[in-house]
Enzyme design. Structure first.
Site, mmCIF file in Angstrom:
data_model
loop_
_atom_site.group_PDB
_atom_site.id
_atom_site.type_symbol
_atom_site.label_atom_id
_atom_site.label_comp_id
_atom_site.label_asym_id
_atom_site.label_seq_id
_atom_site.Cartn_x
_atom_site.Cartn_y
_atom_site.Cartn_z
ATOM 1 N N ASP A 21 0.824 -1.208 0.000
ATOM 2 C CA ASP A 21 0.000 0.000 0.000
ATOM 3 C C ASP A 21 0.860 1.261 0.000
ATOM 4 O O ASP A 21 1.934 1.287 0.604
ATOM 5 C CB ASP A 21 -0.899 -0.015 1.244
ATOM 6 C CG ASP A 21 -1.998 1.027 1.172
ATOM 7 O OD1 ASP A 21 -2.362 1.430 0.049
ATOM 8 O OD2 ASP A 21 -2.492 1.434 2.237
ATOM 9 N N HIS A 38 3.284 3.476 -8.923
ATOM 10 C CA HIS A 38 3.162 2.060 -9.277
ATOM 11 C C HIS A 38 4.439 1.558 -9.957
ATOM 12 O O HIS A 38 4.886 0.440 -9.703
ATOM 13 C CB HIS A 38 1.953 1.841 -10.191
ATOM 14 C CG HIS A 38 0.641 2.152 -9.529
ATOM 15 N ND1 HIS A 38 0.252 1.567 -8.345
ATOM 16 C CD2 HIS A 38 -0.365 2.994 -9.888
ATOM 17 C CE1 HIS A 38 -0.948 2.022 -8.001
ATOM 18 N NE2 HIS A 38 -1.333 2.898 -8.914
ATOM 19 N N LEU A 132 11.237 -20.168 -4.340
ATOM 20 C CA LEU A 132 10.146 -19.326 -3.842
ATOM 21 C C LEU A 132 8.937 -19.360 -4.782
ATOM 22 O O LEU A 132 9.085 -19.224 -5.989
ATOM 23 C CB LEU A 132 10.646 -17.881 -3.711
ATOM 24 C CG LEU A 132 9.600 -16.807 -3.369
ATOM 25 C CD1 LEU A 132 9.109 -16.989 -1.941
ATOM 26 C CD2 LEU A 132 10.177 -15.416 -3.568
#
Length: 246
Positions: A21, A38, A132
């Site tokens: 956020d 972004h 991962l």
């Protein structure tokens, strides 16, 4: 001394979820358009993934785009989708080099075709990687996910596949988007907001919550390590007493 050097690698959370956020506020603070935030948030994703790989973290799930985010200004949504397409395309080689498997959850059919196709290609290309697992929560709503699971189970009962007495927490979990991964043990939210925002509501029932005032574009692997250090200092009791745990 780096936080990384203080981490007990034998007590790592197996699965970390992050609410990324603050991109818009970060850009606004610099007098830029929201999409600038972004773009810089992508750098944080890359750095955090690298940190997770360095530690040997198994699962990382990122709240990338919520179902509610479709209500944002059309130009911003289009810019985010274009950014997603280009980023996924560019990162495939990096995923392969670092043995990262890409995954995605949410109402993916709502994504623009170009974005959906690029995403599916990356998921297929990295499917054999064993390090991962990075999951992108895209067009995601936890409430919608829970309702979908309830409908799936109701249909199974209706068709006679299962009996109503077979329904339990384990069965319910198997009908969620995250059925093939463990529940998050640590949830991180950036930007100083103290809410969950319809994210993995079922899965984080026993997760440790970590909130940081840093806006997502400023969050880096050292911040991830700090959050893990904080996690490792906590006593996880799961309803028991300290004496029972110790």
């Amino acid at each position: 001394m780096s936080y990384k050097d203080q981490i007990d690698l034998f007590k790592l959370p197996e699965h970390i979820a992050i609410i990324m956020d603050g991109n818009g506020r970060w850009a606004k603070g610099k007098g830029k358009l929201r999409i600038f935030g972004h773009h810089n948030g992508v750098l944080s994703v890359r750095d955090v993934v690298e940190g997770g790989v360095d530690l040997g973290l198994k699962y990382l799930t990122l709240y990338t785009f919520s179902s509610e985010n479709w209500n944002r200004p059309k130009l911003e949504v289009m810019a985010i989708m274009e950014l997603m397409v280009s980023t996924i395309h560019k990162e495939i080689r990096n995923f392969m080099e670092k043995n990262v498997r890409l995954n995605a959850i949410g109402d993916l059919d709502m994504l623009p075709k170009k974005c959906y196709d690029e995403l599916q290609n990356a998921i297929k290309t990295t499917a054999g990687n064993t390090g991962l697992t990075m999951t992108l929560a895209l067009s995601y709503s936890s409430r919608r996910e829970i309702v979908s699971a309830a409908k799936n189970i109701a249909q199974q009962v209706k068709s006679g596949e299962i009996d109503i007495d077979d329904i339990n927490e384990e069965l319910f979990g198997h009908n969620l988007y995250t059925s093939d991964m463990p529940d998050p043990e640590l949830l991180i939210r950036t930007s100083g907001e103290y809410r969950i925002s319809n994210y993995l509501l079922w899965q984080i029932a026993y997760a440790e919550l970590y909130f940081t005032p840093k806006l997502w574009p400023d969050f880096r692997k050292e911040d991830l390590f700090e959050a893990i250090m904080d996690y490792q200092k906590r006593e996880r009791r799961f309803g028991m007493t300290s004496e029972q745990v110790n």
